[in-house]
Design an enzyme around this catalytic site. Structure first.
Site, PDB file in Angstrom:
ATOM      1  N   LYS A 157       0.203  -1.510   0.347  1.00  0.00           N
ATOM      2  CA  LYS A 157      -0.291   0.351   0.123  1.00  0.00           C
ATOM      3  C   LYS A 157       0.752   1.380   0.320  1.00  0.00           C
ATOM      4  CE  LYS A 157      -4.024   0.570   2.344  1.00  0.00           C
ATOM      5  NZ  LYS A 157      -5.207   0.939   0.696  1.00  0.00           N
TER       6      LYS A 157
HETATM    7  N1  PMP Z   1      -7.724  -2.943  -2.946  1.00  0.00           N
HETATM    8  C1  PMP Z   1      -6.253  -1.441  -2.835  1.00  0.00           C
HETATM    9  C2  PMP Z   1      -6.196  -0.814  -4.375  1.00  0.00           C
HETATM   10  C3  PMP Z   1      -7.467  -0.504  -1.771  1.00  0.00           C
HETATM   11  O1  PMP Z   1      -6.788   0.095  -1.764  1.00  0.00           O
HETATM   12  C4  PMP Z   1      -8.253  -1.531  -0.593  1.00  0.00           C
HETATM   13  C5  PMP Z   1      -8.318  -0.550   0.550  1.00  0.00           C
HETATM   14  N2  PMP Z   1      -7.085  -1.000   1.430  1.00  0.00           N
HETATM   15  C6  PMP Z   1      -8.737  -2.399  -1.032  1.00  0.00           C
HETATM   16  C7  PMP Z   1      -7.829  -3.342  -1.972  1.00  0.00           C
HETATM   17  C8  PMP Z   1      -9.499  -3.346   0.075  1.00  0.00           C
HETATM   18  O2  PMP Z   1      -8.287  -4.174   1.200  1.00  0.00           O
HETATM   19  P1  PMP Z   1      -8.586  -3.914   2.334  1.00  0.00           P
HETATM   20  O3  PMP Z   1      -9.938  -4.739   2.683  1.00  0.00           O
HETATM   21  O4  PMP Z   1      -7.561  -4.932   3.389  1.00  0.00           O
HETATM   22  O5  PMP Z   1      -9.155  -2.374   3.121  1.00  0.00           O
END
Ligand code: PMP
Length: 306
Positions: A157
């Site tokens: 991220k």
């Molecule tokens: N894909 C992206 C690009 C994201 O930014 C997120 C949000 N964090 C997700 C998927 C979903 O991940 P999570 O369930 O861990 O929030």
């Protein structure tokens, strides 16, 4: 937005107004920041706040930091402790969203990752729905492509890569859609702008694998487990073609902010019967109970603020 009164900023809890970063900081200039987005949910019966899967969020955050050659003096447990400290300081009694960041904190010009100081900070905000139409979202296919793992780590991220998400989201919204499906460089369905994607096809729940340039979502992982264990559905990770979205029985997207979003149209074609399907409906209800610590079997996912 109802922001926290306090933040954890470079080693200590301070008033949010004092958590300031200089305009010459590397993480701001070059997007050399990694982050996570976690939620904590208020349980009205227990009158308690529960953070959802903080260990997994911090584990992914530390992995993102590793990819970006960052080091901070905390492990997952240390980060959970300081999170609980911060949440106690502002005494939250509602659903909230936490935004921890690790960033290259030195000032000055020079793009690189090495020989730079790393810092950790976090703030909190009250948070309700991310998508207004989360039970009947209209999706389109973005003309943008999902960042490739060989461009910027898609499973990390990394702040800089959210320029890609922002381009995707704004074009979809300005064209009148709620969210977009993004294809990767191979033309396979990857995910949304900030959510993972699932579809029901012939009674099987299908989602793209981690090698199709997705962020390895914690909601995704939780939903896969709930679908298998509680609904007895087969869940398969495989590459998905674009046209499969037009013939799926159900489509939904998952994310910490988004939670579980039911998609009922894709580029003006109804998904299934054009209304939220039975599996999506069940998963949404189950997920809401799980995140609020109402299901003992999954209480190990909820960290109580006390
Ligand atoms: N894909 C992206 C690009 C994201 O930014 C997120 C949000 N964090 C997700 C998927 C979903 O991940 P999570 O369930 O861990 O929030």
């Amino acid at each position: 937005m109802d922001l926290s009164k306090h933040a954890f900023f470079e080693g200590k809890i301070v008033p949010l107004a004092d958590a300031k970063i200089n305009i010459a900081v590397h993480g701001f200039l070059y997007g050399t920041t990694v982050f996570s987005g976690m939620r904590a949910y208020w349980n009205e019966d227990k009158k308690r706040l529960f953070v959802f899967r903080p260990y997994e969020h911090f584990h992914r955050l530390l992995n993102s930091a590793r990819m970006m050659a960052m080091e901070i003096p905390y492990d997952e447990e240390g980060l959970i402790w300081l999170t609980l400290d911060l949440l106690r300081t502002d005494d939250w009694k509602e659903d909230i969203y936490l935004r921890p960041t690790i960033y290259k904190a030195d000032m000055g010009i020079g793009v690189r990752l090495h020989n730079l100081r790393d810092e950790f900070s976090m703030f909190v905000t009250a948070f309700d729905k991310y998508l207004a139409n989360d039970s009947n979202a209209h999706l389109t296919f973005s003309s943008w492509r999902r960042i490739d793992d060989n461009v910027i780590p898609a499973r990390g991220k990394v702040s800089g890569s959210y320029a890609n998400s922002a381009l995707i989201k704004t074009d979809a919204n300005r064209a009148g859609f709620d969210e977009a499906i993004v294809l990767d460089q191979n033309g396979h369905i990857s995910e949304g702008s900030a959510m993972n994607i699932f579809m029901m096809r012939d009674g099987i729940l299908v989602t793209p694998p981690p090698t199709d340039n997705i962020l390895e979502g914690i909601t995704r992982r939780s939903v896969m487990e709930l679908a298998r264990n509680e609904l007895g559905i087969q869940v398969v990770e495989r590459s998905i073609d674009r046209t499969e979205a037009f013939i799926a029985e159900e489509i939904f997207m998952t994310g910490t902010a988004a939670q579980i979003v039911a998609a009922t149209k894709v580029d003006f074609r109804p998904v299934g019967k054009g209304v939220m399907g039975p599996i999506t409906t069940k998963l949404r209800a189950l997920f809401d109970d799980v995140v609020r610590a109402k299901i003992p079997k999954y209480e190990q996912w909820n960290v109580e603020v006390k």
